[in-house]
Scaffold this motif. Structure first.
Motif, short mmCIF file in Angstrom:
data_model
loop_
_atom_site.label_atom_id
_atom_site.label_comp_id
_atom_site.label_asym_id
_atom_site.label_seq_id
_atom_site.Cartn_x
_atom_site.Cartn_y
_atom_site.Cartn_z
N VAL A 192 23.89 -48.50 22.93
CA VAL A 192 23.25 -49.13 21.76
C VAL A 192 21.75 -49.01 21.99
CG1 VAL A 192 22.78 -51.27 20.50
CG2 VAL A 192 25.09 -50.78 21.32
N VAL A 193 21.05 -48.39 21.06
CA VAL A 193 19.61 -48.25 21.23
C VAL A 193 18.88 -48.96 20.09
CG1 VAL A 193 19.59 -45.92 20.19
CG2 VAL A 193 17.72 -46.61 21.68
N VAL A 194 17.96 -49.84 20.51
CA VAL A 194 17.09 -50.55 19.58
C VAL A 194 15.75 -49.84 19.63
CG1 VAL A 194 15.75 -52.68 19.36
CG2 VAL A 194 18.18 -52.79 19.83
N GLU A 195 15.23 -49.43 18.50
CA GLU A 195 14.03 -48.59 18.55
C GLU A 195 13.07 -48.87 17.41
OE1 GLU A 195 11.91 -46.91 19.89
OE2 GLU A 195 12.95 -45.80 21.46
N GLN A 196 11.78 -48.81 17.75
CA GLN A 196 10.78 -48.83 16.69
C GLN A 196 10.55 -47.39 16.21
OE1 GLN A 196 7.06 -48.19 18.06
NE2 GLN A 196 8.09 -47.34 19.85
N ASP A 197 10.88 -46.41 17.05
CA ASP A 197 10.78 -45.01 16.64
C ASP A 197 12.09 -44.66 15.91
OD1 ASP A 197 10.66 -42.28 16.38
OD2 ASP A 197 9.79 -41.94 18.36
N VAL A 198 12.11 -45.00 14.63
CA VAL A 198 13.36 -44.97 13.87
C VAL A 198 13.92 -43.56 13.75
CG1 VAL A 198 14.34 -45.48 11.61
CG2 VAL A 198 12.64 -46.99 12.60
N ARG A 199 13.06 -42.59 13.55
CA ARG A 199 13.55 -41.21 13.40
C ARG A 199 14.28 -40.77 14.66
NH1 ARG A 199 8.88 -40.89 10.49
NH2 ARG A 199 9.19 -40.21 8.33
N ARG A 200 13.65 -41.09 15.78
CA ARG A 200 14.22 -40.71 17.07
C ARG A 200 15.59 -41.37 17.27
NH1 ARG A 200 12.11 -37.23 21.17
NH2 ARG A 200 10.04 -37.89 20.56
N ALA A 201 15.66 -42.65 16.96
CA ALA A 201 16.92 -43.38 17.16
C ALA A 201 18.01 -42.85 16.24
CB ALA A 201 16.69 -44.88 16.92
N LEU A 202 17.66 -42.59 14.99
CA LEU A 202 18.67 -42.10 14.04
C LEU A 202 19.13 -40.69 14.43
CD1 LEU A 202 17.18 -43.41 10.68
CD2 LEU A 202 19.28 -44.18 11.78
N ALA A 203 18.24 -39.93 15.09
CA ALA A 203 18.61 -38.57 15.47
C ALA A 203 19.64 -38.57 16.61
CB ALA A 203 17.36 -37.79 15.89
N ILE A 204 19.58 -39.57 17.48
CA ILE A 204 20.49 -39.56 18.63
C ILE A 204 21.81 -40.28 18.33
CG2 ILE A 204 19.68 -41.68 19.79
CD1 ILE A 204 19.96 -40.27 22.43
N ALA A 205 21.79 -41.17 17.32
CA ALA A 205 22.96 -42.03 17.08
C ALA A 205 23.94 -41.38 16.10
CB ALA A 205 22.49 -43.37 16.52
N SER A 206 25.22 -41.77 16.23
CA SER A 206 26.18 -41.35 15.21
C SER A 206 26.25 -42.40 14.10
CB SER A 206 27.56 -41.13 15.83
OG SER A 206 27.95 -42.28 16.53
N ARG A 207 26.10 -43.65 14.45
CA ARG A 207 26.09 -44.72 13.44
C ARG A 207 24.88 -45.61 13.65
NH1 ARG A 207 29.28 -48.58 13.11
NH2 ARG A 207 30.02 -48.53 15.26
N ALA A 208 24.51 -46.33 12.58
CA ALA A 208 23.29 -47.15 12.67
C ALA A 208 23.46 -48.43 11.87
CB ALA A 208 22.10 -46.36 12.13
N TYR A 209 22.70 -49.43 12.31
CA TYR A 209 22.61 -50.71 11.58
C TYR A 209 21.15 -50.96 11.27
CZ TYR A 209 27.37 -51.61 13.18
OH TYR A 209 28.72 -51.52 13.41
N LEU A 210 20.89 -51.39 10.04
CA LEU A 210 19.54 -51.79 9.65
C LEU A 210 19.52 -53.32 9.61
CD1 LEU A 210 16.65 -51.31 8.49
CD2 LEU A 210 17.72 -51.21 6.21
N LEU A 211 18.63 -53.91 10.40
CA LEU A 211 18.47 -55.37 10.37
C LEU A 211 17.24 -55.70 9.54
CD1 LEU A 211 18.89 -56.90 13.97
CD2 LEU A 211 20.54 -56.89 12.10
N GLY A 212 17.32 -56.78 8.79
CA GLY A 212 16.17 -57.28 8.05
C GLY A 212 16.23 -58.78 8.05
N GLU A 213 15.17 -59.41 8.51
CA GLU A 213 15.10 -60.88 8.54
C GLU A 213 16.35 -61.52 9.11
OE1 GLU A 213 13.86 -62.13 4.65
OE2 GLU A 213 11.92 -61.15 4.87
N GLY A 214 16.84 -60.96 10.21
CA GLY A 214 17.94 -61.58 10.93
C GLY A 214 19.33 -61.31 10.40
N ARG A 215 19.44 -60.41 9.41
CA ARG A 215 20.78 -60.07 8.89
C ARG A 215 20.97 -58.56 8.89
NH1 ARG A 215 22.59 -64.61 5.84
NH2 ARG A 215 20.86 -66.02 5.44
N VAL A 216 22.24 -58.14 8.97
CA VAL A 216 22.52 -56.71 8.80
C VAL A 216 22.44 -56.42 7.30
CG1 VAL A 216 24.25 -54.89 9.00
CG2 VAL A 216 24.00 -56.59 10.83
#
Ligand code: ATP
Length: 238
Positions: A192-216
Motif C-alpha cells: 500500500v503506497v500513500v503518495e503526494q506524487d500522485v502520478r507516480r503512485a498511480l503508475a505503480i498501483a493496480s488499484r487506487a483509493y482517493l481520500l478527501g476530508e477523511g472519507r473514501v
C-alpha cells in the motif's frame, strides 16, 4: 472469493475530539499494489498509521486474512505480517546501516532468518551493501529511504505500508526507490503506497483509493482514477 489480505471496514479515527477518518473501507488482495492518494490533510497517513497499530481506531474493523487486528498495537500488527515504512523514515542516524537493518528483524521468526533477509535487502538495494558500516545519518535522503524500506523488509512483511516514500528525494532517487518497490512486489509482498506524487503512485498501483476530508471519495483501477475528474481536480490540480 478468498478473504483479502487486508480488509478495513467502517473505520473511524479521531485525534481527541477531532475526527480524521469516517467510514473508511479499503481492501488489499494478495500480491496487489494499491495506492491511496488525496490532498494534504485528507487522512492518508492517519489511515496507514491506524492499520499499522500506531494510532488507535475509534470504530470499525481491520483484519488480516480474516483475523481481527483492530485493537492490536504496532509490534503485534507486525506479527501478522503488516509492516509500515513511516513518513519521514524514522531511522536511527547515529547507528550504522547494518544496525538499523537488523533492528527490523526483532520478531522471533524474522530474527532466526535475519541473515537470509539481509542478503535479500542487499540484493534489492546494492547501495546499502556498500555502506553497511556507515552511520545512517550520513547517507543521502534516498539512501535513508532505502534503509527504512530495508528495515521493514527485515521483518518479513506480507504487506508493506509505505507513507510518502518519494518525499524530499531527488528525481533519480525516486526512480530507484520506485523501481525497488516494484521488485519487492514482484517477490510476492503486497504493497500500500500513500503518495503526494500522485502520478507516480498511480503508475505503480493496480488499484487506487482517493481520500478527501477523511472519507473514501473514489476507488477503482488506477488507470480509471488517473482519468477521473475528481482526481484531476483534487490532487493533480488540473
Ligand atoms: P499530508 O499529505 O499533509 O501528510 P494526510 O492525507 O496524510 O496529509 P493526515 O496527516 O492523516 O493527512 O491528517 C488528517 C487529519 O488529521 C488532518 O486534519 C490533520 O490535521 C489531523 N491530524 C493528523 N495528525 C494529527 C495529530 N497528531 N493530532 C491532531 N490532529 C492530527
Amino acid at each position: 472469493m478468498s478473504e483479502p489480505l487486508l480488509r478495513v471496514r467502517d473505520l473511524d479515527v479521531r485525534y481527541g475530539d477531532a475526527q480524521a477518518l469516517w467510514d473508511v473501507a479499503i481492501e488489499v488482495h494478495e500480491g496487489e499494489t494499491v495506492c491511496v492518494v488525496g490532498p494534504n490533510g485528507a487522512g492518508k497517513s492517519t489511515l496507514v498509521n491506524t492499520v499499522a497499530g500506531i494510532h488507535p481506531a475509534h470504530g470499525g474493523r481491520i483484519s488480516v486474512r480474516g483475523v481481527d487486528i483492530t485493537r492490536l498495537r504496532g509490534h503485534r500488527v507486525c506479527g501478522h505480517g503488516v509492516v509500515i515504512v513511516p513518513e519521514g523514515r524514522r531511522i536511527f542516524p547515529r547507528m550504522t546501516v547494518l544496525d538499523n537493518l537488523v533492528l527490523g528483524a526483532y520478531r522471533k521468526g524474522a530474527r532466526r532468518a535475519h541473515r537470509a533477509s539481509l542478503a535479500g535487502v542487499y540484493e534489492i538495494f546494492p547501495r546499502l551493501a556498500e555502506r553497511v558500516g556507515q552511520l545512517a545519518g550520513s547517507l543521502s535522503g534516498g539512501e535513508q529511504q532505502m534503509v527504512a524500506i530495508g528495515r521493514a523488509l527485515m521483518a518479513q512483511p506480507r504487506l508493506l505500508l509505505l507513507d510518502e516514500p518519494s518525499l524530499g528525494l531527488a528525481p533519480v532517487l525516486v526512480d530507484e526507490v520506485y523501481d525497488a518497490i516494484g521488485r519487492i512486489n514482484g517477490l510476492g509482498v503486497s504493497v500500500v503506497v500513500v503518495e503526494q506524487d500522485v502520478r507516480r503512485a498511480l503508475a505503480i498501483a493496480s488499484r487506487a483509493y482517493l481520500l478527501g476530508e477523511g472519507r473514501v471519495v473514489l476507488s477503482g483501477p488506477a488507470d480509471a482514477l488517473r482519468d477521473s475528474a475528481e482526481v484531476r481536480r483534487s490532487v493533480l490540480g488540473l
